[in-house]
Design a protein around this motif. Structure first.
Motif, short mmCIF file in Angstrom:
data_model
loop_
_atom_site.label_atom_id
_atom_site.label_comp_id
_atom_site.label_asym_id
_atom_site.label_seq_id
_atom_site.Cartn_x
_atom_site.Cartn_y
_atom_site.Cartn_z
N LEU A 355 0.87 -1.18 0.00
CA LEU A 355 0.00 0.00 0.00
C LEU A 355 0.90 1.22 0.00
O LEU A 355 1.50 1.56 1.02
CB LEU A 355 -0.92 -0.01 1.23
CG LEU A 355 -1.85 -1.23 1.37
CD1 LEU A 355 -2.61 -1.18 2.70
CD2 LEU A 355 -2.81 -1.31 0.20
N GLU A 356 1.02 1.87 -1.15
CA GLU A 356 1.95 2.98 -1.30
C GLU A 356 1.28 4.31 -1.03
O GLU A 356 0.11 4.52 -1.33
CB GLU A 356 2.55 2.98 -2.72
CG GLU A 356 3.37 1.75 -3.03
CD GLU A 356 4.11 1.87 -4.35
OE1 GLU A 356 4.86 2.86 -4.51
OE2 GLU A 356 3.95 0.99 -5.21
N GLY A 357 2.07 5.25 -0.45
CA GLY A 357 1.61 6.59 -0.21
C GLY A 357 0.78 6.72 1.06
O GLY A 357 0.61 5.76 1.82
N PRO A 358 0.23 7.92 1.33
CA PRO A 358 -0.59 8.14 2.53
C PRO A 358 -1.86 7.31 2.49
O PRO A 358 -2.52 7.21 1.46
CB PRO A 358 -0.89 9.65 2.47
CG PRO A 358 0.12 10.22 1.53
CD PRO A 358 0.42 9.14 0.54
N LEU A 359 -2.21 6.74 3.65
CA LEU A 359 -3.41 5.90 3.74
C LEU A 359 -4.47 6.50 4.64
O LEU A 359 -5.66 6.42 4.35
CB LEU A 359 -3.03 4.51 4.25
CG LEU A 359 -2.03 3.72 3.41
CD1 LEU A 359 -1.69 2.41 4.09
CD2 LEU A 359 -2.60 3.45 2.02
N LEU A 360 -4.05 7.09 5.77
CA LEU A 360 -5.02 7.63 6.71
C LEU A 360 -4.34 8.67 7.60
O LEU A 360 -3.26 8.43 8.13
CB LEU A 360 -5.59 6.51 7.59
CG LEU A 360 -6.56 6.94 8.71
CD1 LEU A 360 -7.81 7.57 8.12
CD2 LEU A 360 -6.92 5.75 9.59
N THR A 361 -4.99 9.83 7.74
CA THR A 361 -4.54 10.85 8.68
C THR A 361 -5.44 10.84 9.89
O THR A 361 -6.67 10.91 9.77
CB THR A 361 -4.55 12.24 8.03
OG1 THR A 361 -3.61 12.26 6.94
CG2 THR A 361 -4.14 13.32 9.03
#
Length: 416
Positions: A355-361
């Motif tokens: 899972l690449e990059g931002p997933l959850l803030t």
């Protein structure tokens, strides 16, 4: 005749010899004691004692004050023992303050950006394996581990030590799986390296050649293990050879499902992901946590046995780590990768999709409800108790030997 391992007879002979030496030493000690008792009183003075014969292992019975060098040596030994015990206790306490599954990224900088290409610069190696330091080869590969369906981009470029490009021609490039002795060889897959500006080559005609290896689209789709790409090329009038290795996992043991969420649990922030497990077993999943300024803050790891079907995977940011690290909130989970760990086989893993990059803030904007206590476990408590006991014992021995001198300061506070 009973079997006797080689060397046992030699050990018996050494044992007999040591026994004889011990008896001789005892006889010498008795003889010296009788001799001292037969001497006149003057012979027992300090001067006569200083001239008496000495033998290995003899303990001097004179007061420590009469031997300042020996006393200083003994005190230094006790100081060193205390320093070691203090260092062991304090290092373990500090190092185990946070759990193994939630660590500062400053301790794991090599894992901060797992999806960046691997870049290397090495002297060109000829087909005779000799190095040519007058020509340097810049290479890159976009990744080392390939899950099912993933591809890897490979590039190479030749330059002189001052950076001047060297004309390069790729003459042959073939990928094949590495198999063990006696195993059936895999198909050989040709790769087309080009400098035409097409993906993955960003600029045409710059002397950098690129190719893509996508095992799922070739005869290597079902191969599980190391795929080696051998590139033959010519640069600067010399023939060279280059190797790229990737580790391919042809099937997915689990797939991601649903949407990630967050939860504040036991005083720590947890990012919760869902996965559908096709093959049960021990899964290792790793996620990177950035703060609101984009600074890599923490490395969160999940390492547990999962059963088949839907499962939750929690990547935890430990509460005390949030207090001590002072990150700018909120925190963001990014770049998650995982695999099924397989013991006693090679390769030792089957990869999940990355899972690449931002997933959850996270919605957490303050430390309210976030605990500030150190990590506690039965193992940590037991180790701290033993190391503290060693530290107290070393401190007591030093204090008893020289009560007039204060103890050296402890690295993590006074001894209790």
């Amino acid at each position: 005749m009973p079997f006797e391992r080689p060397g046992r007879g030699r050990l018996r002979r050494w044992g007999a010899l040591l026994l004889v030496l011990a008896l001789l030493a005892a006889i010498v000690r008795v003889a010296l004691r009788d001799r001292e008792q037969s001497l006149p009183p003057a012979a027992g003075s300090a001067g006569a004692a200083a001239q008496a014969p000495r033998f290995f292992g003899q303990v001097d019975s004179q007061p420590a004050a009469a031997l300042p060098g020996e006393r200083a040596r003994r005190r230094q030994q006790l100081v060193d023992n205390y320093a070691l015990a203090d260092h062991t206790y304090c290092s373990y306490r500090e190092g185990s303050m946070y759990p193994a599954h939630s660590r500062p990224m400053s301790q794991n900088t090599d894992q901060a950006y797992p999806n960046q290409p691997v870049l290397e610069t090495n002297p060109m190696r000829g087909d005779d394996r000799r190095a040519h330091p007058d020509i340097l080869l810049h290479t890159s590969q976009s990744r080392v581990y390939l899950a099912a369906g993933e591809a890897v981009a490979l590039t190479l470029r030749a330059v002189e030590p001052d950076g001047t490009p060297v004309p390069l021609v790729v003459t042959r490039a073939v990928a094949a799986g590495i198999v063990g002795t006696g195993e059936r060889p895999t198909p050989q897959v040709p790769l087309a390296f080009a400098d035409d500006g097409a993906n993955p080559d960003p600029v045409a005609g710059d002397g950098a050649y690129a190719a893509v290896l996508a095992p799922a689209q070739t005869g290597l789709a079902g191969f599980h293990g190391t795929i080696r790409t051998q590139v033959l090329y010519a640069a600067g009038g010399k023939n060279g050879v280059l190797i790229f290795d990737v580790i391919h996992s042809p099937k997915l043991p689990a797939v991601w499902t649903g949407t990630p969420r967050e939860v504040l649990e036991d005083g720590s922030l947890a990012f919760v992901l869902r996965a559908d497990v096709r093959q049960p077993g021990r899964y290792v999943v790793t996620g990177r946590i950035d703060d609101a300024k984009g600074r890599p803050f923490a490395l969160a790891t999940f390492n547990e046995v999962l059963g088949p079907g839907p499962n939750e995977i929690k990547l935890v940011v430990f509460g005390k780590l949030m207090h001590d690290g002072g990150p700018a909130l909120p925190l963001t989970l990014r770049d998650v990768d995982g695999y099924l760990l397989k013991e006693n086989v090679d390769p030792d893993r089957e990869l999940m999709p990355r899972l690449e990059g931002p997933l959850l803030t996270s919605r957490v904007r303050s430390l309210e409800g976030v605990a500030d206590a150190e990590w506690a476990s039965e193992e940590r408590t037991r180790h701290l108790s033993e190391f503290a006991k060693d530290r107290r014992g070393a401190a007591a021995a030093l204090a008893a030997f020289d009560p007039s001198q204060p103890l050296p300061p402890g690295a993590c506070g006074p001894v209790r």
